[in-house]
Design a protein around this motif. Structure first.
Motif, short mmCIF file in Angstrom:
data_model
loop_
_atom_site.label_atom_id
_atom_site.label_comp_id
_atom_site.label_asym_id
_atom_site.label_seq_id
_atom_site.Cartn_x
_atom_site.Cartn_y
_atom_site.Cartn_z
N SER A 1 0.82 -1.21 0.00
CA SER A 1 0.00 0.00 0.00
C SER A 1 0.86 1.26 0.00
N GLN A 2 2.13 1.12 0.34
CA GLN A 2 3.05 2.25 0.30
C GLN A 2 3.69 2.32 -1.08
N THR A 3 3.36 3.40 -1.80
CA THR A 3 3.90 3.55 -3.15
C THR A 3 4.57 4.90 -3.29
N TRP A 4 5.32 5.04 -4.38
CA TRP A 4 6.03 6.29 -4.67
C TRP A 4 6.07 6.46 -6.18
N THR A 5 5.86 7.69 -6.64
CA THR A 5 5.83 7.97 -8.08
C THR A 5 7.22 8.15 -8.67
N GLY A 6 8.21 8.32 -7.83
CA GLY A 6 9.55 8.60 -8.32
C GLY A 6 9.83 10.10 -8.35
N ARG A 7 8.82 10.88 -7.97
CA ARG A 7 8.97 12.34 -7.93
C ARG A 7 9.07 12.79 -6.48
N GLY A 8 9.76 13.87 -6.28
CA GLY A 8 9.83 14.44 -4.93
C GLY A 8 10.78 13.66 -4.04
N ARG A 9 10.62 13.88 -2.75
CA ARG A 9 11.48 13.27 -1.76
C ARG A 9 11.28 11.76 -1.71
#
Length: 111
Positions: free
Chosen positions: A83-91
């Motif tokens: 459920s923890q995802t990241w777009t690759g943008r930002g911190r």
């Protein structure tokens, strides 16, 4: 319309100033409406609505909160908690940082 300012007292001058400011605001609003009408007419002449060309900015007007950009699709997920995802943008999230420090690569987190 010439107005003699020499014979006016402070209160009269302040009222005149307020009247001039109101008249300027009204004139600016009328100019804005005329410009919008002209833009809508030009857009229609080309087969579009003004909203289509401006992305709806004509409804929002000049003032208002800054719209946030579109959210990107997640590219990376925490292998321990999907459920923890990241777009690759930002911190980078802490789970990405700790994984990279442990010797993993970003490809190991790719969805």
């Amino acid at each position: 319309m010439a107005v003699s300012l020499k014979g006016m007292n402070r209160k009269e001058l302040e009222k005149l100033k307020a009247d001039v400011e109101k008249a300027l605001e009204k004139a600016a609003e009328e100019d804005r409406k005329a410009a919008k009408a002209a833009a809508e007419k030009a857009a229609l002449a080309h087969g579009f609505s003004l909203d289509e060309l401006t992305g709806g900015a004509a409804k929002r007007g000049r003032k208002g909160a800054k719209a946030s950009g579109p959210k990107g699709a997640p590219k990376y997920a925490n292998p321990d908690d999907k459920s923890q995802t990241w777009t690759g943008r930002g911190r980078q999230p802490a789970w990405i940082k700790s994984g990279l420090e442990a010797g993993k690569s970003l490809e190991d987190f790719a969805i």
